[in-house]
Scaffold this motif. Structure first.
Motif, PDB file in Angstrom:
ATOM      1  N   PRO A  31       0.928  -1.273  -0.017  1.00 22.70           N
ATOM      2  CA  PRO A  31       0.155  -0.007  -0.055  1.00 22.70           C
ATOM      3  C   PRO A  31       0.699   1.210   0.127  1.00 22.70           C
ATOM      4  O   PRO A  31       1.734   1.375   0.493  1.00 22.70           O
ATOM      5  N   ALA A  32       0.298   2.207  -0.613  1.00 23.82           N
ATOM      6  CA  ALA A  32       1.067   3.720  -0.715  1.00 23.82           C
ATOM      7  C   ALA A  32       0.930   4.320   0.606  1.00 23.82           C
ATOM      8  O   ALA A  32      -0.134   4.065   1.387  1.00 23.82           O
ATOM      9  N   PRO A  33       1.908   4.886   1.230  1.00 21.47           N
ATOM     10  CA  PRO A  33       1.866   5.636   2.326  1.00 21.47           C
ATOM     11  C   PRO A  33       0.900   6.648   2.026  1.00 21.47           C
ATOM     12  O   PRO A  33       0.493   7.188   0.713  1.00 21.47           O
ATOM     13  N   ILE A  34      -0.108   7.082   3.214  1.00 20.52           N
ATOM     14  CA  ILE A  34      -1.087   8.192   2.953  1.00 20.52           C
ATOM     15  C   ILE A  34      -0.790   9.299   3.311  1.00 20.52           C
ATOM     16  O   ILE A  34      -1.212  10.371   2.793  1.00 20.52           O
ATOM     17  N   ASP A  35       0.569   9.505   3.856  1.00 19.77           N
ATOM     18  CA  ASP A  35       0.954  10.964   4.170  1.00 19.77           C
ATOM     19  C   ASP A  35       2.635  11.018   4.285  1.00 19.77           C
ATOM     20  O   ASP A  35       3.212   9.782   4.792  1.00 19.77           O
ATOM     21  N   THR A  36       3.277  12.074   4.328  1.00 20.94           N
ATOM     22  CA  THR A  36       4.697  12.078   4.825  1.00 20.94           C
ATOM     23  C   THR A  36       4.732  13.029   5.835  1.00 20.94           C
ATOM     24  O   THR A  36       3.975  14.311   5.789  1.00 20.94           O
ATOM     25  N   ALA A  38       7.222  15.160   9.292  1.00 23.17           N
ATOM     26  CA  ALA A  38       8.399  15.596   9.765  1.00 23.17           C
ATOM     27  C   ALA A  38       9.330  15.848   8.543  1.00 23.17           C
ATOM     28  O   ALA A  38      10.195  15.571   8.436  1.00 23.17           O
ATOM     29  N   SER A  39       8.765  17.243   7.774  1.00 24.41           N
ATOM     30  CA  SER A  39       9.559  17.532   6.717  1.00 24.41           C
ATOM     31  C   SER A  39       9.817  16.786   5.508  1.00 24.41           C
ATOM     32  O   SER A  39      10.843  16.686   5.072  1.00 24.41           O
ATOM     33  N   GLY A  40       8.708  15.672   5.222  1.00 23.17           N
ATOM     34  CA  GLY A  40       8.879  14.864   4.325  1.00 23.17           C
ATOM     35  C   GLY A  40       9.881  13.663   4.527  1.00 23.17           C
ATOM     36  O   GLY A  40      10.137  13.143   3.607  1.00 23.17           O
ATOM     37  N   LYS A  41      10.363  13.414   5.707  1.00 26.03           N
ATOM     38  CA  LYS A  41      11.204  12.282   6.047  1.00 26.03           C
ATOM     39  C   LYS A  41      10.565  11.040   6.458  1.00 26.03           C
ATOM     40  O   LYS A  41      10.960   9.910   6.526  1.00 26.03           O
ATOM     41  N   VAL A  42       9.493  10.911   6.971  1.00 24.39           N
ATOM     42  CA  VAL A  42       8.629  10.076   7.672  1.00 24.39           C
ATOM     43  C   VAL A  42       7.329   9.798   6.858  1.00 24.39           C
ATOM     44  O   VAL A  42       6.355  10.501   6.852  1.00 24.39           O
TER      45      VAL A  42
END
Length: 70
Positions: A31-36, A38-42
């Motif tokens: 499954p694709a992550p639903i969000d990122t 911590a400034s795009g790192k997590v």
């Protein structure tokens, strides 16, 4: 919706390393992550989608216990 991060997924996959969990989460079937965060790192995923993937692609994998259900 419950969210999980990479370390949670590593635990859900039976305690694999974070490196191995990254390899698995990069698969086209995962499954694709639903969000990122911590400034795009997590990256974060929907726990139910990850659990469904594990049931389908790793049927012999012991099911992780949700700490909130203990």
């Amino acid at each position: 919706m419950r969210l999980v991060a990479l370390s949670d997924i590593a635990d859900m996959l039976g305690g694999v390393s974070r490196t191995r969990a990254t390899e698995i989460t990069n698969r086209a079937t995962f499954p694709a992550p639903i969000d990122t965060v911590a400034s795009g790192k997590v990256r974060v995923w929907d726990r139910a989608a990850v659990e469904a993937w594990i049931r389908k692609y790793r049927p012999n994998q012991p099911q992780a216990v949700d700490p909130d259900e203990c």
